[in-house]
Design an enzyme around this catalytic site. Sequence first.
Site, mmCIF file in Angstrom:
data_model
loop_
_atom_site.group_PDB
_atom_site.id
_atom_site.type_symbol
_atom_site.label_atom_id
_atom_site.label_comp_id
_atom_site.label_asym_id
_atom_site.label_seq_id
_atom_site.Cartn_x
_atom_site.Cartn_y
_atom_site.Cartn_z
ATOM 1 N N HIS A 94 0.430 4.832 6.989
ATOM 2 C CA HIS A 94 1.048 5.338 5.760
ATOM 3 C C HIS A 94 1.525 6.770 5.965
ATOM 4 O O HIS A 94 1.158 7.424 6.943
ATOM 5 C CB HIS A 94 0.041 5.264 4.609
ATOM 6 C CG HIS A 94 -0.593 3.924 4.475
ATOM 7 N ND1 HIS A 94 -1.794 3.608 5.084
ATOM 8 C CD2 HIS A 94 -0.189 2.806 3.825
ATOM 9 C CE1 HIS A 94 -2.109 2.350 4.801
ATOM 10 N NE2 HIS A 94 -1.143 1.836 4.049
ATOM 11 N N ASP A 136 -2.059 8.505 8.192
ATOM 12 C CA ASP A 136 -3.170 7.856 8.884
ATOM 13 C C ASP A 136 -2.711 6.902 9.982
ATOM 14 O O ASP A 136 -3.473 6.073 10.449
ATOM 15 C CB ASP A 136 -4.057 7.102 7.885
ATOM 16 C CG ASP A 136 -3.298 6.070 7.062
ATOM 17 O OD1 ASP A 136 -2.155 5.730 7.440
ATOM 18 O OD2 ASP A 136 -3.828 5.594 6.045
ATOM 19 N N SER A 167 0.819 -1.221 0.000
ATOM 20 C CA SER A 167 0.000 0.000 0.000
ATOM 21 C C SER A 167 0.844 1.258 0.000
ATOM 22 O O SER A 167 0.339 2.340 -0.308
ATOM 23 C CB SER A 167 -0.939 0.010 1.209
ATOM 24 O OG SER A 167 -0.219 -0.115 2.419
#
Length: 400
Positions: A345, A342, A32
């Site tokens: 990340h 967040d 991600s």
Amino acid sequence: MSSTTGARGLISSLGSKETQQCPVAFFNFGTSMTDTGNLLNLLPYSPEVINFAYPENPPYGNTFFRRPAKRYSDGRLIPDFFSLAFGVPLLDTYSSPTVFNFKHGVNFAIGGVGLTSEIAGSKYFLPLQIKQFNRFQNSAFTAQSQPECKPSFKSLPPRETFQLALYTLEFGSSDLRSAFHGGVSSAVITEEIIPTTVKSIIDSVTILYHYQAKNFLIFNVYPLGCSPQTQTLLFSENLPKDDLGCIATVNELTEAYNRELHIKIEDLRTSLPDANIILFDFYNATVDILRNPSRYGFDPSSVLKACCGMAGLGSYNFNPNVTCASEGVKSCENPERYVSWDGVHFTDSFYQTVSKFILSGHYTFPSYDFGEICGLNFSNFPSSATYEEVYGGLCNVWYA
């Protein structure tokens, strides 16, 4: 970490500033951290995504894109900054549902991916991404051998591109993070997870090499013990902290992973002497930013806090039950001053700083200054830039 022989090899392969024979395309494999849409294309509004975060909802994407852009950040990721620097369109995802342009490469990264899939809880691990690359390459070659497919040629990389491209691999963090949070012992992490994860990366580079890849950029893992998520989830265990205020044991195990990766990359350079393999020291690049936040434009009081989140255990602004973009959760007013977006990340500003490190040859082994040799332009990097200003007039299908 290594001699300059590899750097000379890369210059010989990709060319000097005078010849401008620099990477003409990028093939990215990762998690991600570098996924620009594959997960959301495959699992839109799925339970797997909703339980983790809501990258299809604001405030994700507010920086640069001004709306959610299928990225786990407030804005751009490292592949986006590479595209901006080299002056090419943003890298389209392998799962692109509508219009696509693969002339300058493909992004195979997908959120949640692990290499030891039974631990990371993901089906989308690196070997699958390698198989997707092989299928894409074969399809491109087949199309280019058929005259009736000529209209699609402008969206496909020419055959020689696969040798001149840069192959980037960003892995390891999902496996280690899942192990830490799952209560896996340090012994199992050291003896099983680290060797298995590193072997998967090395095996994948070897396979890509046999698919004509010559130039590689491999990321090690950033200090996971400094992550707001890790600090919060392990808060009640009262684990000792290092001088950064991060969980010492987690960072020590991350360093052990990075040492193993470095050793195996050195072995790989010996077995693939005509390959150019650059290792990006993501760990120490991040430590530099955490130690010297003001130097890079970050708020010293916020380097270990999430910008978008809600209070949980400790002072990290992370709550695993109420993540970014959940109802009632707001982001900070100045994300450009934060390292973490967040809690898991990073922010657009952090990725911007890290991308400059990589492209300028800082924390890369061997050091290779793409900026100098390729005459790169970083003028579109600041957070004041917007997608419309940079790519206005193009088909904006990346957020469809």
